[in-house]
Design a protein around this motif. Structure first.
Motif, mmCIF file in Angstrom:
data_model
loop_
_atom_site.group_PDB
_atom_site.id
_atom_site.type_symbol
_atom_site.label_atom_id
_atom_site.label_comp_id
_atom_site.label_asym_id
_atom_site.label_seq_id
_atom_site.Cartn_x
_atom_site.Cartn_y
_atom_site.Cartn_z
ATOM 1 N N ARG A 10 -5.983 -6.088 8.490
ATOM 2 C CA ARG A 10 -5.550 -5.765 7.130
ATOM 3 C C ARG A 10 -4.710 -6.892 6.555
ATOM 4 N NH1 ARG A 10 -3.150 -0.584 7.446
ATOM 5 N NH2 ARG A 10 -1.174 -1.546 7.953
ATOM 6 N N ARG A 11 -3.850 -7.490 7.386
ATOM 7 C CA ARG A 11 -3.016 -8.606 6.927
ATOM 8 C C ARG A 11 -3.885 -9.776 6.479
ATOM 9 N NH1 ARG A 11 1.238 -10.433 11.070
ATOM 10 N NH2 ARG A 11 2.453 -8.827 10.046
ATOM 11 N N GLN A 12 -4.901 -10.119 7.264
ATOM 12 C CA GLN A 12 -5.805 -11.207 6.889
ATOM 13 C C GLN A 12 -6.574 -10.888 5.614
ATOM 14 O OE1 GLN A 12 -8.365 -11.957 10.238
ATOM 15 N NE2 GLN A 12 -7.053 -13.603 10.997
ATOM 16 N N ARG A 13 -7.025 -9.655 5.496
ATOM 17 C CA ARG A 13 -7.783 -9.243 4.318
ATOM 18 C C ARG A 13 -6.929 -9.345 3.064
ATOM 19 N NH1 ARG A 13 -9.330 -4.489 6.162
ATOM 20 N NH2 ARG A 13 -7.682 -3.322 5.138
ATOM 21 N N VAL A 14 -5.693 -8.867 3.126
ATOM 22 C CA VAL A 14 -4.790 -8.915 1.975
ATOM 23 C C VAL A 14 -4.484 -10.358 1.604
ATOM 24 C CG1 VAL A 14 -2.415 -8.412 1.256
ATOM 25 C CG2 VAL A 14 -3.782 -6.646 2.355
ATOM 26 N N ARG A 15 -4.155 -11.170 2.592
ATOM 27 C CA ARG A 15 -3.782 -12.557 2.313
ATOM 28 C C ARG A 15 -4.959 -13.364 1.756
ATOM 29 N NH1 ARG A 15 -0.128 -14.509 6.681
ATOM 30 N NH2 ARG A 15 1.138 -12.990 5.583
ATOM 31 N N SER A 33 10.600 -5.581 9.947
ATOM 32 C CA SER A 33 10.610 -5.132 11.332
ATOM 33 C C SER A 33 11.427 -3.852 11.384
ATOM 34 C CB SER A 33 11.196 -6.218 12.233
ATOM 35 O OG SER A 33 12.578 -6.373 11.978
ATOM 36 N N GLY A 34 11.650 -3.354 12.558
ATOM 37 C CA GLY A 34 12.438 -2.146 12.683
ATOM 38 C C GLY A 34 13.899 -2.339 12.324
ATOM 39 N N ARG A 35 14.379 -3.577 12.428
ATOM 40 C CA ARG A 35 15.793 -3.849 12.183
ATOM 41 C C ARG A 35 16.077 -4.679 10.952
ATOM 42 N NH1 ARG A 35 18.553 -5.165 17.992
ATOM 43 N NH2 ARG A 35 18.026 -3.190 18.978
ATOM 44 N N HIS A 36 15.105 -5.491 10.492
ATOM 45 C CA HIS A 36 15.374 -6.442 9.417
ATOM 46 C C HIS A 36 14.196 -6.521 8.456
ATOM 47 C CE1 HIS A 36 19.028 -7.857 11.342
ATOM 48 N NE2 HIS A 36 18.348 -7.902 12.481
ATOM 49 N N ILE A 37 14.442 -7.180 7.320
ATOM 50 C CA ILE A 37 13.375 -7.458 6.353
ATOM 51 C C ILE A 37 13.537 -8.907 5.901
ATOM 52 C CG2 ILE A 37 14.650 -6.596 4.346
ATOM 53 C CD1 ILE A 37 11.803 -5.421 3.500
ATOM 54 N N TYR A 38 12.423 -9.587 5.731
ATOM 55 C CA TYR A 38 12.397 -11.005 5.415
ATOM 56 C C TYR A 38 11.495 -11.224 4.203
ATOM 57 C CZ TYR A 38 13.376 -10.830 10.446
ATOM 58 O OH TYR A 38 13.868 -10.516 11.676
ATOM 59 N N ALA A 39 11.853 -12.204 3.365
ATOM 60 C CA ALA A 39 11.022 -12.559 2.220
ATOM 61 C C ALA A 39 11.006 -14.074 2.077
ATOM 62 C CB ALA A 39 11.551 -11.919 0.951
ATOM 63 N N GLN A 40 9.838 -14.605 1.722
ATOM 64 C CA GLN A 40 9.681 -16.041 1.503
ATOM 65 C C GLN A 40 8.810 -16.258 0.286
ATOM 66 O OE1 GLN A 40 7.742 -17.460 5.059
ATOM 67 N NE2 GLN A 40 9.654 -18.316 5.825
ATOM 68 N N VAL A 41 9.140 -17.271 -0.502
ATOM 69 C CA VAL A 41 8.257 -17.737 -1.565
ATOM 70 C C VAL A 41 7.591 -18.993 -1.024
ATOM 71 C CG1 VAL A 41 8.089 -18.593 -3.910
ATOM 72 C CG2 VAL A 41 9.706 -16.769 -3.372
ATOM 73 N N ILE A 42 6.262 -18.934 -0.862
ATOM 74 C CA ILE A 42 5.504 -19.991 -0.201
ATOM 75 C C ILE A 42 4.539 -20.619 -1.194
ATOM 76 C CG2 ILE A 42 3.900 -20.516 1.672
ATOM 77 C CD1 ILE A 42 4.972 -17.899 3.002
ATOM 78 N N PHE A 92 2.448 -11.238 -5.095
ATOM 79 C CA PHE A 92 3.138 -10.462 -4.069
ATOM 80 C C PHE A 92 2.230 -10.255 -2.870
ATOM 81 C CE2 PHE A 92 4.826 -6.531 -2.173
ATOM 82 C CZ PHE A 92 6.125 -6.960 -1.956
ATOM 83 N N ASP A 93 2.663 -10.723 -1.699
ATOM 84 C CA ASP A 93 1.931 -10.573 -0.443
ATOM 85 C C ASP A 93 2.689 -9.583 0.422
ATOM 86 O OD1 ASP A 93 0.550 -10.790 1.908
ATOM 87 O OD2 ASP A 93 1.102 -12.880 2.296
ATOM 88 N N ARG A 94 2.186 -8.366 0.489
ATOM 89 C CA ARG A 94 2.868 -7.329 1.266
ATOM 90 C C ARG A 94 2.610 -7.478 2.751
ATOM 91 N NH1 ARG A 94 -0.939 -3.271 2.236
ATOM 92 N NH2 ARG A 94 -2.810 -3.522 0.996
ATOM 93 N N GLY A 95 1.766 -8.396 3.132
ATOM 94 C CA GLY A 95 1.569 -8.746 4.526
ATOM 95 C C GLY A 95 0.981 -7.658 5.393
ATOM 96 N N GLY A 96 0.171 -6.792 4.831
ATOM 97 C CA GLY A 96 -0.427 -5.727 5.614
ATOM 98 C C GLY A 96 0.389 -4.453 5.626
ATOM 99 N N PHE A 97 1.641 -4.517 5.151
ATOM 100 C CA PHE A 97 2.481 -3.327 5.096
ATOM 101 C C PHE A 97 2.127 -2.521 3.854
ATOM 102 C CE2 PHE A 97 5.032 -6.580 7.245
ATOM 103 C CZ PHE A 97 5.225 -5.945 8.453
ATOM 104 N N LEU A 98 2.258 -1.217 3.929
ATOM 105 C CA LEU A 98 1.996 -0.381 2.773
ATOM 106 C C LEU A 98 3.063 -0.607 1.709
ATOM 107 C CD1 LEU A 98 0.988 2.975 4.493
ATOM 108 C CD2 LEU A 98 -0.488 1.173 3.617
ATOM 109 N N PHE A 99 2.670 -0.527 0.445
ATOM 110 C CA PHE A 99 3.600 -0.729 -0.671
ATOM 111 C C PHE A 99 4.380 0.563 -0.869
ATOM 112 C CE2 PHE A 99 4.837 -1.194 -5.126
ATOM 113 C CZ PHE A 99 5.386 -2.456 -5.072
ATOM 114 N N HIS A 100 5.386 0.741 -0.027
ATOM 115 C CA HIS A 100 6.141 1.990 0.016
ATOM 116 C C HIS A 100 7.477 1.709 0.680
ATOM 117 C CE1 HIS A 100 6.869 6.274 0.429
ATOM 118 N NE2 HIS A 100 7.168 6.074 1.707
#
Length: 117
Positions: A10-15, A33-42, A92-100
């Motif tokens: 799903r991540r490959q398909r979205v990207r 992740s379970g503990r953190h969230i990361y964002a990058q503008v690439i 916006f690249d959600r990286g395979g994660f659901l938009f929620h």
């Protein structure tokens, strides 16, 4: 070649679909992740990271974690750093994660901060 998990597929398909529709715009990539969230503008054309923000930064490491409030804070910080670097429109690249949940909170905060997507 190893078999990819459903999440990786799903991540490959979205990207891949994002890169087709991007039109030269940078990509706002999100990872959680379970503990953190990361964002990058690439910038995929140059292959470099324009701006980044996460809950692992020293000034917010102790007070944040895997919450919606911390995701909103990361969204605001990535928006101001991207604008300082001269980026106003992104894909916006959600990286395979659901938009929620945390991913949606980060996206909404980035929009409020001035990024357009």
């Amino acid at each position: 070649m190893a078999k990819l998990s459903l999440f990786d597929r799903r991540r490959q398909r979205v990207r891949t679909s994002l890169r087709k529709r991007a039109g030269g715009r940078p990509r706002l990539s999100v990872h959680r992740s379970g503990r953190h969230i990361y964002a990058q503008v690439i910038d995929d054309a140059e292959g470099r990271t324009v701006a980044s923000a996460s809950t692992l930064e020293k000034d917010v490491r102790d007070q944040t974690g895997a919450t919606v409030a911390s995701a909103q804070d990361v969204g605001r910080r990535i928006a101001e750093r991207a604008k300082a670097a001269g980026v106003t429109t992104v894909v916006f690249d959600r990286g395979g994660f659901l938009f929620h949940g945390r991913v949606k909170a980060l996206a909404d905060a980035a929009r409020e901060g001035g990024l357009e997507f």
